[in-house]
Scaffold this active site. Structure first.
Site, PDB file in Angstrom:
ATOM      1  N   GLY A 155     -12.522  -3.837 -14.210  1.00 21.88           N
ATOM      2  CA  GLY A 155     -11.919  -5.006 -13.930  1.00 21.88           C
ATOM      3  C   GLY A 155     -11.737  -5.461 -12.407  1.00 21.88           C
ATOM      4  O   GLY A 155     -12.445  -6.445 -12.195  1.00 21.88           O
ATOM      5  N   ILE A 181     -12.647 -12.139 -21.944  1.00 22.94           N
ATOM      6  CA  ILE A 181     -13.301 -13.549 -21.469  1.00 22.94           C
ATOM      7  C   ILE A 181     -12.105 -14.680 -22.263  1.00 22.94           C
ATOM      8  O   ILE A 181     -12.398 -14.680 -23.535  1.00 22.94           O
ATOM      9  CB  ILE A 181     -14.740 -13.616 -21.875  1.00 22.94           C
ATOM     10  CG1 ILE A 181     -15.460 -12.325 -21.199  1.00 22.94           C
ATOM     11  CG2 ILE A 181     -15.125 -15.124 -21.479  1.00 22.94           C
ATOM     12  CD1 ILE A 181     -15.060 -12.343 -19.688  1.00 22.94           C
ATOM     13  N   GLU A 265      -8.040 -20.297  -8.345  1.00 22.65           N
ATOM     14  CA  GLU A 265      -7.642 -19.671  -9.574  1.00 22.65           C
ATOM     15  C   GLU A 265      -6.380 -18.954  -9.288  1.00 22.65           C
ATOM     16  O   GLU A 265      -5.574 -19.095 -10.275  1.00 22.65           O
ATOM     17  CB  GLU A 265      -8.773 -18.675 -10.003  1.00 22.65           C
ATOM     18  CG  GLU A 265      -8.199 -17.896 -11.469  1.00 22.65           C
ATOM     19  CD  GLU A 265      -9.003 -16.751 -11.769  1.00 22.65           C
ATOM     20  OE1 GLU A 265      -9.942 -16.341 -10.658  1.00 22.65           O
ATOM     21  OE2 GLU A 265      -9.038 -16.160 -12.786  1.00 22.65           O
ATOM     22  N   GLN A 298      31.705 -15.378 -12.739  1.00 23.64           N
ATOM     23  CA  GLN A 298      31.060 -15.288 -11.594  1.00 23.64           C
ATOM     24  C   GLN A 298      29.656 -14.695 -11.205  1.00 23.64           C
ATOM     25  O   GLN A 298      28.704 -14.997 -10.808  1.00 23.64           O
ATOM     26  CB  GLN A 298      32.172 -14.779 -10.554  1.00 23.64           C
ATOM     27  CG  GLN A 298      31.583 -14.709  -9.240  1.00 23.64           C
ATOM     28  CD  GLN A 298      32.426 -13.981  -8.113  1.00 23.64           C
ATOM     29  OE1 GLN A 298      33.024 -12.724  -8.378  1.00 23.64           O
ATOM     30  NE2 GLN A 298      32.650 -14.304  -6.857  1.00 23.64           N
ATOM     31  N   HIS A 357      20.888 -14.478 -22.176  1.00 19.56           N
ATOM     32  CA  HIS A 357      20.769 -15.197 -23.476  1.00 19.56           C
ATOM     33  C   HIS A 357      21.325 -14.220 -24.551  1.00 19.56           C
ATOM     34  O   HIS A 357      21.574 -14.497 -25.830  1.00 19.56           O
ATOM     35  CB  HIS A 357      19.411 -15.511 -23.854  1.00 19.56           C
ATOM     36  CG  HIS A 357      19.189 -16.850 -23.528  1.00 19.56           C
ATOM     37  ND1 HIS A 357      19.383 -17.917 -24.039  1.00 19.56           N
ATOM     38  CD2 HIS A 357      18.505 -17.401 -22.276  1.00 19.56           C
ATOM     39  CE1 HIS A 357      19.020 -18.838 -23.692  1.00 19.56           C
ATOM     40  NE2 HIS A 357      18.290 -18.625 -22.447  1.00 19.56           N
TER      41      HIS A 357
END
Lengths: 398, 401
Positions: A155, A181, A265, A298, A357
């Site tokens: 890679g 790909i 890219e 805080q 969350h």
């Protein structure tokens, strides 16, 4: 689907005109960019957002979307009119990237934009005939163009690629395989890096391989951490006969064609990371505002401040790099730096958003879960952080 | 805010002798768990289980037979009497081998740990043996540490005239929710006037009337575990099935909280170590630029950092386990349990994040397993007290250091 455009307007106050308040302004952006932003935003709101969850679950989106994006002129941003493009400055691409990512599915946005890495080598190295043949149908959204460089055996080590192309009269016989790909299973043309000469970067050529060539097969890479709406593929070439006239530029000079992609890219990936982090931050702020018990804390306020500060720093770096590219300056080093910074900020911010969350014991919103899984690729795709550091260190003379 | 370390030594407040070396018995246990993992936890099967979001029931039953579930319980309650120290070792090995299935097995030990704190022996013997033998699966809701009483919505407990209790309201993210035979549910009895009131733990049987499961939660990781919201509507609970946390003495309270956090810290340590193993294995085999990955200095340094994080996670976990086992009657013990959970979960997230980086594009693929470890690690960090909750808890205890 959660509302995505809650409070974009975090950083700049819009005073001079009557644009909607929730539009990001910046010294580098003109009114034209803002109008374009709204156009992309309404495209995303109408054509993608209502279906994003379904497409993520189905792990594909309809091909139709390419046509719609092509018709709206989004696929041809920055290409000459002669090939059906939409001439514009780079900030239109910046704005487009920021807005399209807001569909909340990084995989979809990247797959839809696979031509952004598949076509530039053709534009840079191709003959007039090649450009006329390959570029316009892709910009119209009729055909899908992808880039085929990464191989199972390497890679990061691009110069060492193993796919071979042997000349046989007017044809190259291509053998080998490619992996990871983007848009690969549906591609019509693959801008493929092959070895025509000796070892190293000096033996690499670029061929445009049409996927109806006998001997070409594409298969889905399988389940991934994120990017579910993107069809990532493994390509196999078995004695594919590719006409010599499909070669881009001179033989064994293809590496330069791969290099032309890198700067933009990586800029776009950094912008994607920045936008994902912004979305996580926005969803946090909305969550905290809806829960006064959290707003009183805080530590939460300071955490949000820290997240926002780092995102803002990343964004300014990205905009600076875009401005330099617009003015034909070589900022590969800075773009690599910005990609690393934005990717790591994004991972941290999304992680902290998940912490916030979860503070009330409720389950995570699906959007945040997806951002967490999608964002992990920013420090891998388009060159890993280690490769970025290698480039930066070399450019610093080390 | 004095030097924690100084207090550790000079006043002997939390001077628990922590053995770092494993005893002969512990080494045997580790070998037995490893053998079990090799036989039962086939990576491809685990991948399939996670894809189908299915609890590994067969594996769970076999693990129960071998005494790997709730093994810290005393022998009279069907456990192995090896304490949390021994139990943490087992859990770490299971999760190191496979984070997803290992953690599904280990999280079943949370409920029995809470039941152990109930005073009524008949209640304990009724349930604990059945759980340890694998006849009943136990589900658990998050328990509430100091400082976050106001944040998390809990079902409400009220007293009936005949002395029994009634449970109403909903409980989020119950482990094995809707699927277990027995639950331990954290609940709250509101005070007259204002304030969060007192916190209780209630044992609820699944077959009872007045208990409903709403939809199963989608989770980022830990997908073989069923997290669901449970709803209660006038659900009747016998007086001996209710435990008021504030009536426990400090040692018992430490045990109650310590059990949960030590188990999770052990899971996290295992996940971190497992992700590291995968990364190291890959780095030894994969070649780029003509060299093996492990020969690159930057990557070796990254692996070193990962090792350091795992080591501190393991030590913090073992220390907390030792404290819980000796019935640590120190105020500081509570903080060290939280600290172990926080440290180990952070290590799990960081190490698995870096493990994906070492595998590059392959790390992003499910087939290479390490992405699962990353998702599991982050999900684990969020459940049973987020990092902010734990900091709140540790912070509330800093004055006693």
């Amino acid at each position: 689907m959660q509302r995505l455009f809650l409070i974009d307007h975090l950083f700049y106050k819009q005073t001079e005109n009557k644009m909607p308040r929730n539009v990001i302004n910046h010294p580098f952006l003109t009114r034209e960019h803002t109008e374009f932003r709204l156009k992309v935003r309404s495209f995303v709101t109408q054509e993608i957002l209502p279906f994003a969850d379904i497409w993520e679950a189905e792990k594909a989106f309809p091909r139709d979307l390419y046509l719609k994006a092509g018709k709206a002129g989004f696929l041809g941003l920055g290409y000459p009119e002669a090939y059906g493009g939409t001439p514009c400055d780079i900030f239109h691409e910046v704005v487009y990237t920021e807005e399209i990512i807001r569909c909340g599915s990084v995989g979809l946005a990247s797959s839809l934009g696979s031509a952004a890495i598949g076509l530039p080598p053709i534009l840079a190295l191709g003959t007039e005939e090649q450009k006329q043949k390959f570029i316009p149908p892709v910009l119209r959204g009729e055909k899908i163009a992808v880039l085929g460089v990464t191989e199972p055996s390497g890679g990061s080590d691009v110069a060492n690629l193993q796919t071979t192309a042997q000349k046989d009269g007017r044809y190259y016989i291509v053998n080998g395989s490619k992996i990871f790909i983007t848009s690969g299973t549906r591609a019509d043309i693959v801008t493929t890096a092959v070895r025509t000469g000796g070892p190293g970067a000096g033996g690499i050529s670029l061929l445009v391989i049409e996927t109806d060539t006998p001997g070409f097969t594409a298969s889905n890479t399988g389940d991934k951490l994120g990017w579910h709406a993107s069809d990532t593929a493994e390509l196999a070439f078995m004695d594919c006969r590719v006409p010599v006239e499909n070669r881009l530029g001179e033989e064994n000079k293809g590496f330069a064609g791969i290099m032309v992609n890198f700067q933009k890219e990586r800029l776009l990936l950094a912008l994607e990371a920045q936008t994902v982090a912004e979305m996580a931050l926005e969803s946090c702020i909305a969550f905290i505002k809806a829960n006064p018990e959290l707003a009183r804390q805080q530590a939460i306020g300071h955490k949000i401040a820290d997240m926002a500060s780092r995102i803002e720093a990343g964004r300014q770096f990205n905009y600076h790099n875009a401005w330099c590219i617009k003015h034909q300056m070589d900022v590969l080093k800075q773009v690599c730096m910005a990609k690393n910074i934005n990717a790591s900020v994004c991972d941290q911010v999304v992680g902290q958003a998940m912490d916030i969350h979860s503070a009330m014991g409720a389950q995570l919103p699906p959007l945040l879960d997806r951002l967490f899984r999608d964002s992990r690729l920013f420090s891998i795709g388009g060159g890993t952080s280690e490769i970025m550091n290698r480039v930066i260190a070399r450019r610093l003379g080390i | 805010l004095s030097n924690i370390d100084g207090h550790l030594n000079s006043k002997g407040k939390i001077a628990v002798n922590m053995r770092v070396e494993l005893t002969g018995q512990e080494k045997q246990i580790v070998r037995a768990v490893d053998e079990f993992c090799r036989k039962e936890l086939n990576p491809l099967d685990c991948l399939e289980l996670e894809k189908n979001r299915q609890f590994p029931m067969d594996i769970y039953k076999k693990a129960c037979q071998l005494g790997f579930i709730a093994s810290h319980l005393p022998e009279s309650a069907g456990g192995q009497d090896i304490g949390l120290e021994g139990s943490a070792l087992i859990i770490e090995r299971l999760c190191r081998h496979d984070s997803t299935v290992g953690s599904a097995l280990a999280l079943c030990s949370l409920g029995p740990g809470q039941i152990l704190c109930f005073s009524d022996d008949s209640v304990k013997s009724e349930y604990l043996k059945a759980i340890a033998e694998g006849q009943v699966l136990c589900g658990t809701s998050s328990i509430i540490s100091k400082g976050i009483e106001n944040l998390i919505a809990l079902p409400l407990l009220s007293r009936r005239k005949n002395g029994s209790f009634e449970l109403n309201g909903s409980c989020q993210s119950v482990i094995n929710g809707g699927f277990a035979g027995l639950y331990t549910i954290a609940c709250r009895m509101p005070k007259k006037g204002s304030g969060p009131g007192k916190t209780f733990i209630a044992i609820v049987r699944n077959r009872q009337t007045g208990i409903f499961e709403s939809e199963r939660h989608y989770t980022t990781g830990l997908r073989t575990i069923r997290f669901a919201e449970l709803m209660f509507d006038n659900c009747l609970i016998a007086p001996d099935h209710v435990l008021e946390i504030s009536t426990l003495d400090r040692g018992a309270r430490n045990l109650l909280f310590g059990n949960g956090w030590v188990v999770i810290a052990a899971i996290a340590t295992g996940i971190a170590q497992g992700a590291f193993d995968l990364a190291l294995d890959y780095a030894r085999k994969r070649k780029q630029f003509g060299r093996k990955l492990i020969e690159f200095q930057a990557l070796r340094h990254r692996l070193s950092e990962m090792t350091a994080m795992i080591h501190s996670a393991r030590l913090a976990t073992r220390h907390a386990a030792a404290l819980a086992d000796r019935g640590g009657n120190h105020k500081t013990a509570g903080a060290l349990f939280s600290l172990a959970k926080m440290t180990a979960c952070r290590a799990a997230v960081e190490v698995s994040y870096n493990a994906i980086q070492l595998l590059g594009g392959y790390g992003y693929m499910s087939e290479y397993h390490v992405e699962r470890f990353y998702r599991d690690a982050k999900t684990l960090e969020l459940c049973y007290g987020t990092p902010d909750h734990l900091k709140e808890h540790i912070g509330s205890l800093i004055p006693v250091f």
